[in-house]
Enzyme design. Structure first.
Site, PDB file in Angstrom:
ATOM      1  N   ILE A 179      36.448  43.940  44.460  1.00  0.00           N
ATOM      2  CA  ILE A 179      36.030  42.706  45.122  1.00  0.00           C
ATOM      3  C   ILE A 179      37.271  41.903  45.483  1.00  0.00           C
ATOM      4  O   ILE A 179      38.128  41.647  44.629  1.00  0.00           O
ATOM      5  CB  ILE A 179      35.093  41.887  44.218  1.00  0.00           C
ATOM      6  CG1 ILE A 179      33.889  42.739  43.793  1.00  0.00           C
ATOM      7  CG2 ILE A 179      34.636  40.614  44.920  1.00  0.00           C
ATOM      8  CD1 ILE A 179      33.016  42.083  42.731  1.00  0.00           C
ATOM      9  N   ASN A 186      35.922  33.496  39.467  1.00  0.00           N
ATOM     10  CA  ASN A 186      35.945  33.149  38.043  1.00  0.00           C
ATOM     11  C   ASN A 186      36.610  31.793  37.805  1.00  0.00           C
ATOM     12  O   ASN A 186      36.124  30.976  37.021  1.00  0.00           O
ATOM     13  CB  ASN A 186      36.683  34.227  37.257  1.00  0.00           C
ATOM     14  CG  ASN A 186      35.821  35.440  36.976  1.00  0.00           C
ATOM     15  OD1 ASN A 186      34.595  35.362  36.968  1.00  0.00           O
ATOM     16  ND2 ASN A 186      36.455  36.576  36.751  1.00  0.00           N
ATOM     17  N   GLU A 221      36.414  44.098  38.313  1.00  0.00           N
ATOM     18  CA  GLU A 221      35.648  44.110  39.560  1.00  0.00           C
ATOM     19  C   GLU A 221      35.906  45.389  40.356  1.00  0.00           C
ATOM     20  O   GLU A 221      35.698  45.434  41.565  1.00  0.00           O
ATOM     21  CB  GLU A 221      36.017  42.890  40.414  1.00  0.00           C
ATOM     22  CG  GLU A 221      37.425  42.855  40.964  1.00  0.00           C
ATOM     23  CD  GLU A 221      38.469  42.294  40.004  1.00  0.00           C
ATOM     24  OE1 GLU A 221      39.542  41.916  40.484  1.00  0.00           O
ATOM     25  OE2 GLU A 221      38.197  42.231  38.786  1.00  0.00           O
TER      26      GLU A 221
END
Length: 325
Positions: A179, A186, A221
């Site tokens: 990603i 985050n 990710e």
């Protein structure tokens, strides 16, 4: 007579079911089973055959176990289940469980019944143990957040795909993706939101795959997809579909939508791929090239990608080894 009655009392008090079968599957005798939690009495089975009681496929499987024990004249240990659709014909008043697992110990007996050899079959209900084992197996194989295979499991799948390629010439391609700019999700919205975004991306990617394909979470990710029977061009098309769908479908929350993109690196198996390292390295190079050249794109591994990676790794702390002949 009283002595025989005492023996039968002891046998019927055994916690596990104990069957005596003839070699053709006749229920010669039945004892015990108080703690097998099946809720029914097997004594009415005496004199009947496995085919009278169990579905045909299961009866044949049980007969094969009996035949093997007699042919080898050795104790056999087997594990089997009664699923709802395979359940033996239980009395109407007994509730039908969804699934019961048993461990069977099958031992040849020095006894003949109607000119047939016989075996002793001890059946222990191991459903709780089986459920626990399956839970532990799932915990060791499945990524808890995304419910797809974890790094260890997808690595084993990749190793199996490489073996299939060399043994059966079954080609496959690899997609590695992560990603873009995920840290800002985050940092801005918090890790719980980040976790939901990771789940969202994993679900979209999985929805574009066939049953023969595999997807796993490498960590954080980053994800890996194995596309069996696929060349690099087909893999690129699959990667593009995944990329576009992720770009178009926001991860929706009560107060906002989170839009993310992914960068993908694509390669295909080569004859020199005998180890995971080589093919993973090529996919990683292509993914890094995608991220370094604008993100949100699917890049096939190529000579240009290789050259760009060579430039990237010219650091004083990373010294390539030279090999002399």
């Amino acid at each position: 007579m009283e002595e025989n009655s005492s023996y039968y009392t002891v046998l019927d008090a055994l916690p596990d079911h104990v069957f005596v079968f003839s070699e053709t599957g006749i229920y010669v005798d039945v004892f015990g089973g108080d703690e097998n939690a099946t809720g029914f009495d097997c004594k009415p089975f005496i004199g009947k055959t496995l085919h009278d009681i169990a579905p045909a496929d299961m009866a044949e499987m049980f007969l094969s176990f009996i035949s093997q024990a007699l042919a080898e004249n050795a104790t056999q240990k087997v594990k089997y289940k009664f699923a709802d659709e395979e359940m033996i014909d239980l009395p109407a008043e007994v509730p039908h469980p969804q699934e019961i697992w048993f461990e069977g110990i099958i031992k040849p007996l020095p006894m003949v019944y109607k000119n047939q050899r016989t075996v002793l079959w001890v059946a222990k209900n191991v459903t709780q143990q089986h459920v626990l084992e399956e839970k532990l197996k799932t915990l060791s194989e499945i990524d808890e957040l995304t419910q797809i295979p974890n790094r260890r499991t997808i690595s084993l799948s990749l190793k199996a795909a490489i073996n299939e390629y060399h043994q059966f010439d079954r080609s496959f391609s690899l997609i590695m993706f992560d990603i873009d700019n995920f840290k800002r999700v985050n940092d801005t919205l918090g890790h719980p939101i980040g976790d939901e975004v990771i789940q969202h991306v994993a679900n979209i990617a999985k929805s574009e795959l066939r049953s023969s394909d595999s997807i796993g979470r490498l960590g954080g990710e980053e994800f890996l997809i194995i596309l069996r029977d696929s060349d690099i061009d087909n893999a690129w098309r699959v990667g593009e579909k995944i990329r576009q769908k992720i770009q178009q479908q926001a991860c929706s929350f009560d107060n906002y939508d989170v839009h993310v993109t992914v960068s993908l690196g694509i390669t295909t198996v080569l004859p020199e791929d005998t180890h995971l390292r080589n093919i993973l390295s090529r996919a990683d190079m292509a993914m890094y090239y995608s991220k370094a050249h604008g993100r949100n794109q699917a890049i096939r591994y190529s000579a240009e990608v290789e050259r760009a990676d060579s430039e990237r790794t010219k650091y004083d702390w990373l010294i390539p080894k030279t090999h002399s002949n």
